[in-house]
Scaffold this motif. Structure first.
Motif, PDB file in Angstrom:
ATOM      1  N   ARG A   1       0.824  -1.205   0.000  1.00 52.07           N
ATOM      2  CA  ARG A   1       0.000   0.000   0.000  1.00 52.07           C
ATOM      3  C   ARG A   1       0.858   1.254   0.000  1.00 52.07           C
ATOM      4  O   ARG A   1       2.016   1.235   0.432  1.00 52.07           O
ATOM      5  CB  ARG A   1      -0.927  -0.012   1.218  1.00 52.07           C
ATOM      6  N   LYS A   2       0.278   2.331  -0.476  1.00 52.73           N
ATOM      7  CA  LYS A   2       1.015   3.589  -0.538  1.00 52.73           C
ATOM      8  C   LYS A   2       1.360   4.056   0.875  1.00 52.73           C
ATOM      9  O   LYS A   2       0.642   3.797   1.839  1.00 52.73           O
ATOM     10  CB  LYS A   2       0.186   4.649  -1.264  1.00 52.73           C
ATOM     11  N   ASN A   3       2.473   4.753   0.988  1.00 51.60           N
ATOM     12  CA  ASN A   3       2.940   5.325   2.256  1.00 51.60           C
ATOM     13  C   ASN A   3       3.168   4.268   3.347  1.00 51.60           C
ATOM     14  O   ASN A   3       3.201   4.609   4.527  1.00 51.60           O
ATOM     15  CB  ASN A   3       1.966   6.389   2.787  1.00 51.60           C
ATOM     16  N   SER A   4       3.312   2.995   2.961  1.00 50.66           N
ATOM     17  CA  SER A   4       3.500   1.957   3.977  1.00 50.66           C
ATOM     18  C   SER A   4       4.850   2.084   4.677  1.00 50.66           C
ATOM     19  O   SER A   4       5.066   1.464   5.716  1.00 50.66           O
ATOM     20  CB  SER A   4       3.346   0.567   3.363  1.00 50.66           C
ATOM     21  N   ASN A   5       5.764   2.894   4.129  1.00 54.59           N
ATOM     22  CA  ASN A   5       7.032   3.133   4.827  1.00 54.59           C
ATOM     23  C   ASN A   5       6.844   4.031   6.049  1.00 54.59           C
ATOM     24  O   ASN A   5       7.785   4.270   6.796  1.00 54.59           O
ATOM     25  CB  ASN A   5       8.073   3.736   3.875  1.00 54.59           C
ATOM     26  N   GLN A   6       5.617   4.528   6.249  1.00 54.89           N
ATOM     27  CA  GLN A   6       5.326   5.336   7.439  1.00 54.89           C
ATOM     28  C   GLN A   6       4.795   4.491   8.599  1.00 54.89           C
ATOM     29  O   GLN A   6       4.570   5.008   9.694  1.00 54.89           O
ATOM     30  CB  GLN A   6       4.302   6.426   7.088  1.00 54.89           C
ATOM     31  N   ILE A   7       4.571   3.209   8.352  1.00 57.05           N
ATOM     32  CA  ILE A   7       4.080   2.330   9.413  1.00 57.05           C
ATOM     33  C   ILE A   7       5.149   2.209  10.505  1.00 57.05           C
ATOM     34  O   ILE A   7       6.329   2.059  10.198  1.00 57.05           O
ATOM     35  CB  ILE A   7       3.745   0.943   8.834  1.00 57.05           C
ATOM     36  N   PRO A   8       4.757   2.276  11.780  1.00 55.80           N
ATOM     37  CA  PRO A   8       5.749   2.187  12.859  1.00 55.80           C
ATOM     38  C   PRO A   8       6.605   0.934  12.753  1.00 55.80           C
ATOM     39  O   PRO A   8       6.142  -0.132  12.351  1.00 55.80           O
ATOM     40  CB  PRO A   8       4.888   2.154  14.123  1.00 55.80           C
ATOM     41  N   SER A   9       7.855   1.078  13.129  1.00 56.27           N
ATOM     42  CA  SER A   9       8.798  -0.033  13.045  1.00 56.27           C
ATOM     43  C   SER A   9       9.887   0.166  14.085  1.00 56.27           C
ATOM     44  O   SER A   9      10.463   1.255  14.208  1.00 56.27           O
ATOM     45  CB  SER A   9       9.404  -0.078  11.635  1.00 56.27           C
TER      46      SER A   9
ATOM     47  N   ILE B   1      -2.850   1.612   9.504  1.00 56.50           N
ATOM     48  CA  ILE B   1      -3.795   1.587   8.391  1.00 56.50           C
ATOM     49  C   ILE B   1      -4.041   2.982   7.824  1.00 56.50           C
ATOM     50  O   ILE B   1      -3.943   3.192   6.605  1.00 56.50           O
ATOM     51  CB  ILE B   1      -5.138   0.964   8.822  1.00 56.50           C
ATOM     52  N   LYS B   2      -4.351   3.908   8.678  1.00 53.17           N
ATOM     53  CA  LYS B   2      -4.744   5.243   8.206  1.00 53.17           C
ATOM     54  C   LYS B   2      -3.677   5.908   7.338  1.00 53.17           C
ATOM     55  O   LYS B   2      -4.003   6.534   6.320  1.00 53.17           O
ATOM     56  CB  LYS B   2      -5.095   6.128   9.404  1.00 53.17           C
ATOM     57  N   PRO B   3      -2.382   5.788   7.678  1.00 54.33           N
ATOM     58  CA  PRO B   3      -1.368   6.427   6.809  1.00 54.33           C
ATOM     59  C   PRO B   3      -1.328   5.841   5.399  1.00 54.33           C
ATOM     60  O   PRO B   3      -0.827   6.482   4.477  1.00 54.33           O
ATOM     61  CB  PRO B   3      -0.046   6.138   7.544  1.00 54.33           C
ATOM     62  N   THR B   4      -1.835   4.606   5.228  1.00 58.14           N
ATOM     63  CA  THR B   4      -1.733   3.946   3.922  1.00 58.14           C
ATOM     64  C   THR B   4      -3.015   4.064   3.097  1.00 58.14           C
ATOM     65  O   THR B   4      -3.073   3.543   1.982  1.00 58.14           O
ATOM     66  CB  THR B   4      -1.403   2.450   4.109  1.00 58.14           C
ATOM     67  N   ILE B   5      -4.042   4.685   3.672  1.00 61.55           N
ATOM     68  CA  ILE B   5      -5.311   4.799   2.941  1.00 61.55           C
ATOM     69  C   ILE B   5      -5.266   5.980   1.966  1.00 61.55           C
ATOM     70  O   ILE B   5      -4.818   7.049   2.323  1.00 61.55           O
ATOM     71  CB  ILE B   5      -6.490   4.960   3.932  1.00 61.55           C
TER      72      ILE B   5
END
Length: 610
Positions: A327-335, A606-610
């Motif tokens: 999904r788009k912007n999935s590099n913003q998911i916490p890690s 989820i929200k960052p990738t929507i």
């Protein structure tokens, strides 16, 4: 025309769309290995969707022969574009690619520019398809039916449009219903799952695979979601680590299917299989892990550990490493990897074998370096890359790291992966002395136990090395899940072991998902509120919180949730007193944390990738 003959022709014409759909799906199977359909549910969706599309075309075009030509062309293009995309990207075609085509036409460009580079197998299949559909078209043209009733045509188009809306427009509560109805996901078993999106399609069908991915990637906002409330909850966390803590090197040994097999009382080996694990545990720290998976899907455990995310809040069969990071912007998911990089760490991960095509996802998590070991005769034991070789890579990276940098290095071993056949190893260091199992099950168990024995030997090796290593270093050694212990004639060894089949249902579920973890270091490490149980999502978060690594507010909040709900998966939860509960019977405080974590996951994942 004879009335009976006319009726027969009409029946044949009505069955033509079914024939075209089945032909396309069979050719998809042939092109990608195998021709059997694994589930009847998936064929149901292919037929429903195909007929909806055909009826819509017929309602607009009026002629069955022209509708057949258009319908067969559309499905043929879907198949051809899918195979071309697989060849050049390794990924199958998604419904979401429709908008991609509209924006750039890139897939069409790939198809037109590279169709002549398709393999002989592909070209032969294309020619056979053309021949079959040409024959169907000629027959249909000779027996063409026309829909001249405009009212009937309007009804056909209207019903088709409504059906598409019902199937494709997000409607609350329908996602899980459709996944179960068309893909049987309620009966999903982790050990019998797909490991790539392409294998997901292959296990189902082309059309149902596309639909299943579409549904799985559809998320809805949790009930009573309020982002301001969530921000307030995070800000209220006051727990802080003591100052002047070390920032150590962190090593994670993600040991395939490692489990303390010596716990079995009804099977006795001639020596302790996991002897070193038990010796080291007396000096180190142990935490019993409640895994999110049984028998397979290692990368779901890795996802939970590296991000703090929970599989509970995804649909059955969803694999975040494969889908969420598309999904788009999935590099913003916490890690936690990105958190370590913010603390000046070099981060690396190595696989004995990566079944999940996870490189892109892991790089999006923040890893500096990804490596899948090339298997050779020299580094193989059994069927796969040996644990010894993987520990060699850990030692090599520690010895050759930059002096002014700390390193996070994770290895995912593969030697102890299924299948567990007696001929897996040329020689065995252990043998079974006593057992109530039959010979075939004993052989299966022995093959698995040899893998545990070798992992245990390498655990002792890295333990001895770390104790003499100069820089402060922590090692986390953990088993990801219990093994898929099926014999070659289909019997599950675990079903025949008393340890996993007591009179206590909750205990049985726990034991099926319980693995071990071991934490040791070469310096004095204070453990604050060391829990007895954790699930993978809190394991690495807990360890890093005991060091001098500065974490973001989200991970500081996540850390304190262990005080209420330290371990849970989709079936059971373990509270801070060690009591086991069904996941649908959580106590009020636990249920509150469970619900808040679902909302937090929506907010951060989820929200960052929507």
């Amino acid at each position: 025309m004879d009335k009976t003959k006319k009726i027969n022709e009409e029946i044949i014409i009505a069955l033509i769309p079914m024939a075209i759909i089945i032909i396309i799906e069979v050719f998809f199977k042939i092109l990608n290995g195998g021709i059997l359909f694994s589930k009847s549910n998936c064929v149901l969706f292919s037929l429903i969707f195909g007929y909806i599309l055909y009826i819509m075309i017929l309602g607009v075009i009026k002629s069955t022969s022209k509708s057949t030509a258009i319908f067969s062309t559309i499905l043929s293009l879907i198949l051809l574009i899918n195979q071309t995309k697989i060849m050049y990207t390794g990924e199958p075609l998604y419904f979401s690619d429709i908008s991609f085509i509209n924006k750039s036409g890139e897939l069409v460009s790939i198809l037109s520019n590279n169709v002549m580079t398709l393999s002989i197998k592909h070209l032969i299949c294309i020619l056979i398809l053309v021949f079959l559909f040409f024959g169907i078209g000629i027959w249909n043209q000779k027996h063409d039916l026309k829909i001249s009733n405009n009212k009937l045509r309007a009804i056909m188009v209207t019903i088709s449009v409504i059906s598409i809306i019902i199937l494709f427009i997000p409607i609350p509560g329908t996602k899980e219903i459709y996944l179960n109805l068309f893909l049987g996901m309620n009966n999903h078993q982790d050990y019998d799952s797909h490991t790539t999106n392409l294998s997901f399609y292959k296990r189902n069908t082309l059309l149902s695979g596309m639909y299943g991915v579409l549904l799985s990637n559809r998320f809805s906002e949790p009930a009573d979601y309020n982002e301001n409330d969530l921000n307030d909850i995070i800000r209220q966390v006051t727990d802080k680590n003591p100052e002047n803590l070390e920032k150590p090197n962190i090593i994670v040994i993600f040991s395939e299917s490692f489990w303390d097999i010596d716990r079995l009382e009804e099977v006795k080996f001639d020596k302790m299989v996991a002897e070193n694990y038990k010796k080291i545990a007396k000096e180190a720290k142990t935490i019993d892990i409640l895994s999110c998976t049984y028998g397979g899907m290692s990368e779901n455990v890795a996802f939970e550990m590296l991000t703090g995310g929970k599989l509970n809040y995804f649909s059955n069969g969803y694999i975040p490493i494969m889908s969420l990071y598309q999904r788009k912007n999935s590099n913003q998911i916490p890690s936690l990897i990105r958190e370590l990089k913010d603390n000046n760490y070099i981060t690396k991960i190595a696989f004995g074998k990566d079944y999940y095509n996870s490189e892109k996802a892991l790089l999006k998590m923040g890893f500096d370096e990804y490596m899948e070991v090339e298997q050779t005769e020299e580094n193989t034991k059994g069927y796969y890359v040996s644990d010894e070789y993987m520990i060699d890579s850990v030692i090599s990276n520690l010895e050759n790291k930059e002096e002014d940098k700390k390193i996070f290095y994770m290895v995912e071993t593969i030697q102890s992966h299924m299948p567990y056949a007696i001929n897996k190893y040329d020689q065995y260091d252990i043998k079974i002395e006593k057992s109530n199992l039959d010979e075939v099950m004993n052989n299966t168990l022995l093959s698995y136990a040899q893998g545990v024995y070798d992992a245990d030997q390498q655990l002792n090796r890295i333990y001895s090395y770390i104790k003499n290593y100069e820089e402060p270093t922590i090692v986390l050694f953990l088993g990801d899940h219990l093994p898929y212990l099926y014999t070659y004639y289909g019997k599950n060894v675990i079903d025949n072991l008393e340890y996993f089949n007591t009179d206590d249902e909750l205990q049985n579920i726990f034991r099926k998902y319980n693995t071990q973890s071991l934490i040791f270091s070469n310096y004095e490490l204070e453990y604050n509120n060391l829990p007895e149980y954790l699930s993978a999502d809190l394991l690495l978060t807990y360890i890093i919180n005991q060091t001098g690594v500065e974490l973001s507010e989200y991970y500081k909040w996540l850390y304190v949730t262990k005080d209420q709900l330290p371990a849970y998966n989709k079936y059971i939860a373990i509270d801070n007193k060690g009591q086991i509960h069904h996941i649908n019977k959580l106590q009020e405080d636990q249920k509150n944390i469970y619900d808040i974590r679902e909302k937090m996951q929506y907010k951060f994942f989820i929200k960052p990738t929507i």
